[in-house]
Design a protein around this motif. Structure first.
Motif: not given
Lengths: 232, 281
Positions: B187-213
């Motif tokens: 995830t360190e790489d994503l901290d630097r480069i990602a513009d959008y993040l989708i976080y899944l946990e046990e089949g549930n979408q916990i977060f799916a928005e841009d990195m600014e949000t």
């Protein structure tokens, strides 16, 4: 077009399946059986090596092609730009090409025997029928390399091939023995009738197996059109 | 670019529920989550390998049911498995699969292989894991895709190549018409480069928005536990206490309202994942 199919045919031999194949107890037993049978025949039928090769080479080519060339393409093929119609035509085309190529080898083998040795048409028919049964062979459950498992139920699906191999081996013995006139059909009407009856019995056993297997083959081919087998 | 609406998929005992997000063109999207969260299932759905039980997926305005070929022509894929034929050389593999892509460029593939230090005459099966991923990446780039889907691609790269890899991704999206979805545990790489993040946990979408949000919505708060507990309960995602104090992931609001003795910082993706996964336990 032909060259493309030949290249695809050669390129999609998955020799690394041998490793998994060897790890599967039932398949290993079958391979041991085939090796044992071949060695036995080679020793018993010495001097008639060409007949043995003419029958066994096409048979083993079909058998191992069925094992090592799954009809289900690799994952990458499902990611390549193709619509369903094209993928279906690719899968069916490859399958029919495989059958045609193997049957060509089988016919060539039989041609050698018919031209240079004594062999009646009933044996020729029986061998070709068995070759056909072997070449339409589809290994069950090859959705992924790591899913190489054959259940008892699936064992039944490959039973027709195993039977065809055994029957062809018996026919090979008959054909070779005929050369020594042990079962000479030369003018022996009784022998021909006897052989005809044996062939009919074999045929009546194989026919329902083939009809049942045909449905299974069609379902497997249709499933292979989709990565997620059976999805529509 | 990618529009996913209410997508659900049941696979045996696993259930990916109600995924909804929109990734605009020109974005690098990080797809994260613990093992078994549903990342690969979601990627398989985006790649059209699986069909959703519910919901719709549109890629560049196209749907799989009618435009599968066009969609696949626009996607470059690197999955964490051997997609190429092991007994063919890299060059042969490129030709073998490249013929299906309308924009496959053999010279470009060769050039990428050269840049990545791979000999085109080598057999794919003889490569190391990292080299295989590099080869698949070279192929993915050489048919000019509009979307790159990369599953666990960076894990087997050496640090040098990893930084080169991210440079290439940045160059790739620079014109604002292409996107990348990168599923990774690093995830360190994503901290630097990602513009959008989708976080899944046990089949549930916990977060799916841009990195600014993401950065404006959450805070890591550290200090004495009673001071953290003064914050409204509904704002505390999870708090961990030890002998020296406490640390919590909290939902940030514009007013702030943090005690001046507390240390407040934006969370890294790893911290975010850690506190969310702890909350569920």
């Amino acid at each position: 077009m032909f060259r493309k199919y030949i290249r695809d045919y050669m390129d999609t031999y998955r020799l690394y399946y041998m490793k998994q194949l060897w790890g599967d107890k039932e398949k290993r037993e079958l391979l041991f059986f085939l090796m044992f049978l071949s060695i036995l025949l080679m020793l018993d039928l010495k001097g008639k090596g060409i007949i043995v090769l003419a029958i066994f080479v096409p048979m083993f080519l079909s058998f191992f092609s069925g094992l090592l060339r799954p009809i289900r393409p690799g994952k990458m093929m499902y990611l390549c730009p193709m619509d369903r119609k094209e993928r279906r035509s690719y899968i069916y085309g490859d399958y029919y090409f495989r059958i045609s190529l193997h049957m060509l080898f089988a016919v060539l083998g039989i041609g050698v025997i018919v031209l240079f040795f004594r062999c009646d048409m009933l044996s020729v028919l029986e061998i070709l029928l068995n070759d056909f049964m072997i070449t339409i062979y589809i290994m069950p459950e090859q959705k992924a390399i790591n899913q190489w498992k054959i259940s008892k139920e699936e064992q039944m699906k490959i039973f027709p091939q195993e039977m065809a191999i055994i029957l062809n081996s018996i026919q090979a013995v008959f054909v070779v023995k005929e050369q020594g006139a042990v079962f000479s059909s030369n003018g022996d009407g009784h022998h021909l009738i006897g052989k005809g009856i044996i062939l009919l019995v074999f045929f009546l056993i194989e026919l329902p197996l083939y009809l049942k297997y045909r449905k299974y083959v069609k379902k497997e081919l249709e499933d292979a059109v989709f990565f997620e087998g059976g999805a529509k | 670019m990618i529009e996913v609406k209410g997508v659900s998929k049941k696979l045996g005992g696993f259930y990916l529920r109600n995924c909804t997000f929109t990734i605009p063109a020109g974005y690098i999207c990080g797809l994260v989550g613990p093992n078994g969260a549903g990342k690969t299932t979601l990627l398989h759905l985006l790649l059209g390998l699986y069909q959703a039980d519910e919901g719709t997926i549109a890629i560049d305005g196209m749907v799989y049911s009618s435009q599968e070929k066009q969609i696949h022509d626009e996607i470059g894929t690197v999955l964490g498995e051997d997609l190429f034929e092991p007994f063919l050389t890299l060059e042969q593999n490129g030709d073998y699969y490249g013929k299906y892509y309308s924009c496959y460029n053999r010279e470009q593939m060769e050039e990428y292989l050269k840049v990545f230090g791979l000999e085109k005459k080598r057999k794919f099966g003889m490569l190391s894991k990292g080299e295989k991923v590099k080869c698949l990446f070279a192929f993915a780039l050489s048919h000019a895709p509009k979307l790159l889907i990369l599953d666990e691609a960076t894990g087997s790269f050496d640090p040098d190549f990893r930084s080169r890899f991210f440079e290439i991704l940045k160059e790739y999206i620079a014109d604002g018409t292409k996107s990348v979805i990168l599923a990774t545990h690093l995830t360190e790489d994503l901290d630097r480069i990602a513009d959008y993040l989708i976080y899944l946990e046990e089949g549930n979408q916990i977060f799916a928005e841009d990195m600014e949000t993401f950065r404006s919505r959450y805070r890591i708060v550290a200090g004495e536990s009673y001071k953290i507990k003064l914050l409204p309960k509904e704002r505390i995602v999870h708090m961990e206490e030890n002998n020296y104090g406490a640390k919590a992931l909290v939902i940030h609001n514009r007013q702030g309202n943090y005690d001046s003795a507390l240390q407040v910082a934006s969370p890294s993706i790893e911290e975010f994942m850690y506190f969310f996964s702890k909350r569920r336990k």
